[in-house]
Scaffold this active site. Structure first.
Site: not given
Ligand code: IPE
Ligand code: IPE
Ligand code: MG
Length: 246
Positions: A25, A28-29, A38, A73, A193, A212
């Site tokens: 995760d 995007g950030r 992104r 997603n 995570r 864990e």
């Molecule tokens: C979880 O991340 C799904 C994947 C890493 C594929 P998300 O970014 O989709 O989850 P939330 O929305 O923060 O819970």
């Molecule tokens: C995880 O990064 C990748 C997928 C869920 C596909 P994000 O796209 O959720 O990135 P953030 O959480 O917006 O930063």
């Molecule tokens: Mg995310």
């Protein structure tokens, strides 16, 4: 694999998890912090996937499950979904050789039929081409949802009961576990995570019962071998009790 086998802790002396699952995760950030679109974060994240596979190989982690795309997603903007699918296809093509060289088996976890046909075809092809390998297992969770997986298992059980093939009295933990997507894969020992969120986001709800948990603020595109090693070291310091007394 029976309940007892799934629960059997990896020997503490070895202290290396047999199976690591990762919620990748923060892509995007990572991009937003740099004023980038992104998708640039997702592109960079693909390099972290490569790093994770190598870290597992070097440490002796046999199974690596990566949460790449959740059932939720699909609600993202169409352009982002399309870019992710393109990237997935590219990732498979770019890394197929490395899977062969290291005898790593690619496996898919989720509603793979939901993916666009070209992406699905590429994934299935490499899945078949690597099916005989056992040095390592790279499991990509795609269009994956933990509740969906459990609901699908429940539906199969209901059908088997209706068809007279299964006695309701035999529906126990093993019966459910055997009907999940990859019943031969042991439960994760360690769940990582990235990006600091303290939630499961519908990931491996059944299988993570006794994993864990390790949450780091590092964003996935920045999460490389040293970070992976740090997570494994932290795992080695954990005491797993599985409800027993130590
Ligand atoms: C979880 O991340 C799904 C994947 C890493 C594929 P998300 O970014 O989709 O989850 P939330 O929305 O923060 O819970
Ligand atoms: C995880 O990064 C990748 C997928 C869920 C596909 P994000 O796209 O959720 O990135 P953030 O959480 O917006 O930063
Ligand atoms: Mg995310």
């Amino acid at each position: 694999m029976t309940v007892a086998e799934r629960r059997k802790p990896t020997p503490q002396a070895a202290a290396v998890p047999r199976h690591v699952a990762v919620i990748m995760d923060g892509n995007g950030r990572w991009a937003r912090q740099r004023g980038l679109p992104r998708i640039k974060g997702h592109e960079r994240g693909a390099d972290s996937v490569r790093a994770a596979v190598r870290a597992c190989r070097d440490a002796g982690v046999k199974y690596l499950t990566l949460y790449a795309f959740s059932v939720e997603n699909w609600s993202r903007p169409r352009a982002e979904i399309a870019a992710l699918m393109r990237l997935l296809r590219k990732f498979i093509r770019d890394n197929e050789n490395e899977l062969h060289e290291n005898r790593i088996r690619l496996r898919l976890l989720g509603r793979v039929g939901d993916l666009p046909a070209d992406v699905r075809g590429e994934l299935r092809r490499v899945e078949q081409a690597t099916a005989a390998y056992d040095a390592g297992h790279l499991i990509l969770a795609l269009s994956y949802g933990g509740r969906t997986e459990i609901a699908e298992a429940a539906r199969r059980i209901a059908q088997e009961v209706r068809d007279g093939k299964l006695d309701p009295a035999d529906v126990d933990e093993d019966a459910v576990a055997r009907r999940l997507y990859l019943p031969d894969v042991p439960d994760p020992d360690l769940m990582i995570r990235t990006s600091g969120e303290m939630r499961l986001s519908n990931f491996l709800l059944w299988q993570l019962s006794y994993a864990e948990l390790y949450v780091t603020a590092v964003l996935w595109p920045d999460f490389r071998e040293p970070h992976f090693k740090a997570a494994l070291e932290e795992y080695g310091r954990r005491q797993r009790r599985f409800g027993d007394v130590s």
